[in-house]
Design a protein around this motif. Structure first.
Motif, short mmCIF file in Angstrom:
data_model
loop_
_atom_site.label_atom_id
_atom_site.label_comp_id
_atom_site.label_asym_id
_atom_site.label_seq_id
_atom_site.Cartn_x
_atom_site.Cartn_y
_atom_site.Cartn_z
N THR A 86 -11.42 -21.11 36.88
CA THR A 86 -12.59 -20.72 37.55
C THR A 86 -12.65 -19.32 37.56
N PHE A 87 -14.07 -18.88 37.71
CA PHE A 87 -14.35 -17.43 37.67
C PHE A 87 -15.49 -17.28 38.72
N ASP A 88 -15.31 -16.56 39.78
CA ASP A 88 -16.01 -16.43 40.55
C ASP A 88 -17.15 -15.23 40.59
N ASP A 89 -18.22 -15.29 41.14
CA ASP A 89 -19.56 -14.37 41.18
C ASP A 89 -20.18 -14.03 39.97
N GLY A 90 -19.82 -14.34 38.66
CA GLY A 90 -20.67 -14.09 37.74
C GLY A 90 -20.87 -13.07 37.17
N TYR A 91 -19.62 -12.15 37.06
CA TYR A 91 -19.86 -10.83 36.53
C TYR A 91 -20.09 -10.65 35.06
N THR A 92 -20.70 -9.71 34.57
CA THR A 92 -20.97 -9.40 33.43
C THR A 92 -19.85 -9.50 32.28
N THR A 108 -12.11 -24.10 28.32
CA THR A 108 -13.22 -23.66 29.03
C THR A 108 -12.95 -23.35 30.25
N ALA A 109 -13.88 -23.12 31.07
CA ALA A 109 -13.74 -22.65 32.38
C ALA A 109 -15.11 -22.94 33.06
N THR A 110 -14.88 -22.95 34.67
CA THR A 110 -16.31 -22.99 35.38
C THR A 110 -16.73 -21.64 35.83
N LEU A 111 -17.89 -21.14 35.68
CA LEU A 111 -18.36 -19.86 36.08
C LEU A 111 -19.20 -20.09 37.48
N PHE A 112 -18.88 -19.61 38.46
CA PHE A 112 -19.71 -20.06 39.74
C PHE A 112 -20.50 -18.67 39.82
N VAL A 113 -21.91 -18.74 39.78
CA VAL A 113 -22.74 -17.51 39.74
C VAL A 113 -23.76 -17.74 41.08
N LEU A 118 -29.17 -11.97 40.33
CA LEU A 118 -29.08 -12.02 38.88
C LEU A 118 -29.54 -10.58 38.50
N GLY A 119 -28.46 -10.09 37.55
CA GLY A 119 -28.74 -8.78 37.09
C GLY A 119 -28.20 -7.70 37.87
N VAL A 120 -27.90 -7.68 39.09
CA VAL A 120 -27.59 -6.70 39.99
C VAL A 120 -26.19 -6.34 40.08
N ASP A 121 -25.40 -6.17 41.39
CA ASP A 121 -24.02 -6.09 41.40
C ASP A 121 -23.63 -6.56 42.78
N ASN A 122 -22.41 -6.50 42.84
CA ASN A 122 -21.45 -7.04 44.06
C ASN A 122 -21.83 -6.20 45.21
N VAL A 123 -22.76 -6.09 45.81
CA VAL A 123 -23.21 -5.49 47.05
C VAL A 123 -22.37 -5.77 48.28
N TRP A 124 -21.94 -7.14 48.33
CA TRP A 124 -21.12 -7.59 49.43
C TRP A 124 -19.83 -7.12 49.35
N ASP A 125 -19.30 -6.41 48.46
CA ASP A 125 -17.98 -5.83 48.30
C ASP A 125 -17.75 -4.28 48.80
N LEU A 127 -16.13 -1.88 49.66
CA LEU A 127 -15.03 -0.86 49.12
C LEU A 127 -15.32 -0.83 47.58
N GLY A 128 -16.05 -1.70 46.87
CA GLY A 128 -16.26 -1.52 45.47
C GLY A 128 -14.82 -1.98 44.79
N PRO A 129 -14.88 -1.37 43.17
CA PRO A 129 -15.92 -0.66 42.59
C PRO A 129 -17.21 -1.77 42.29
N ARG A 130 -18.32 -1.28 41.94
CA ARG A 130 -19.46 -1.82 41.60
C ARG A 130 -19.33 -2.51 40.37
N LYS A 131 -19.71 -3.83 40.14
CA LYS A 131 -19.62 -4.77 38.86
C LYS A 131 -20.83 -5.43 38.75
N SER A 132 -21.33 -5.21 37.57
CA SER A 132 -22.59 -5.85 37.21
C SER A 132 -22.46 -7.25 37.14
N LEU A 133 -23.49 -7.76 37.56
CA LEU A 133 -23.79 -9.40 37.60
C LEU A 133 -24.49 -9.80 36.50
N LEU A 134 -24.37 -10.99 35.92
CA LEU A 134 -25.13 -11.42 34.80
C LEU A 134 -26.54 -11.71 35.01
N THR A 135 -27.33 -11.57 33.85
CA THR A 135 -28.77 -11.97 34.04
C THR A 135 -28.90 -13.23 33.69
#
Length: 258
Positions: A86-92, A108-113, A118-125, A127-135
């Motif tokens: 599994t991959f959480d958050d849906g990073y680009t 294969t994997a499960t991507l939790f988005v 969509l298309g923004v970043d992980n504002v909930w973290d 301390l960063g770093p900023r990571k872009s999210l998938l569109t």
């Protein structure tokens, strides 16, 4: 909000008392970094580390698959040799870094988005770093590549602190948006921060999800509160083997206790 609670495929076996949960690995981001200060939450592995981990699993006769695929295989008695990825958050970087490696090694994997981010970043973290999210288009590309898309809620909120109305939006609202986006209702949900309680688990089940992933759900462990093993940059073959054994011991204790 629609009251539609279309459920996941019937082939997904329900959890029963005394049944051990499968081994499921939890990743987040796959990116290059050299300084641990660049990864304050320990959520990033490099592409080289991920590939070594996939190869290590293969060397032990294990193949990584999506959680949906894993649960269906177990229900059919074909779960031996499979481990959930599994991959959480849906990073680009799932699309650019993880997916090529998964395909190279037949996984294969499960991507939790988060369809509300969509298309923004992980504002909930903070301390960063900023990571872009998938569109939306990139999520469709991931789904078209044979990976499972699951919901991580709308906005990455602690659902145990959410009102009933917000909880419904996060669960059913995100599920409906993902159906619009991909053309299919997601089977799986993943609790933001791994936070859950009995109310949240029941609401997730009622929203129509076939399963849900947690981290260490304790007494709530079941099909809608599957435990997962966090994988870090430091996890080589020996450490992953120890983590698998730890999971097996915990599941044995749980089944005996019941």
């Amino acid at each position: 909000m629609s009251a539609d609670t279309d459920t996941a495929p019937a082939a997904m076996a329900p959890a029963t008392r005394g049944t051990a949960s499968p081994w499921v690995l939890m990743y987040h981001s796959v990116a290059e970094f050299t300084d641990p200060a660049e990864d304050p939450y320990g959520i990033t592995v490099t592409p080289r580390a991920l590939e070594a981990q996939l190869l290590g699993l293969r060397a032990r006769g294990l193949r990584g698959v999506s959680v949906g695929e894993l649960l269906r295989a177990r229900a059919a008695g074909r779960g031996a040799g499979l481990v959930g990825l599994t991959f959480d958050d849906g990073y680009t970087d799932f699309l650019t870094r993880a997916l090529p490696l998964l395909r190279r090694h037949g996984c294969t994997a499960t991507l939790f988005v988060l369809p509300g981010r969509l298309g923004v970043d992980n504002v909930w973290d903070p301390l960063g770093p900023r990571k872009s999210l998938l569109t939306a288009e990139q999520i469709r590309e991931v789904a078209a590549a044979g990976q499972e898309i699951g919901s991580h809620g709308l906005l990455h909120q602690d659902l145990t602190a959410a009102s009933d109305d917000v909880l419904v939006q996060e669960l059913r609202g995100s599920r409906d948006l993902l159906r619009e986006l991909t053309g299919a209702l997601p089977e799986g949900f993943c609790y933001p921060y791994g936070h859950l309680d009995a109310r949240v688990v029941e609401a997730t089940r009622a929203a129509g999800y076939g399963y849900a992933c947690a981290i260490d759900p304790g007494r709530l462990t079941g099909l809608h509160a599957l435990p997962r093993t966090h994988v870090s940059q430091a996890d080589g073959g020996a450490r992953l083997r120890i983590k698998q054994l730890r999971h097996q011991v915990r599941q044995l204790r749980r089944t005996v206790a019941r």
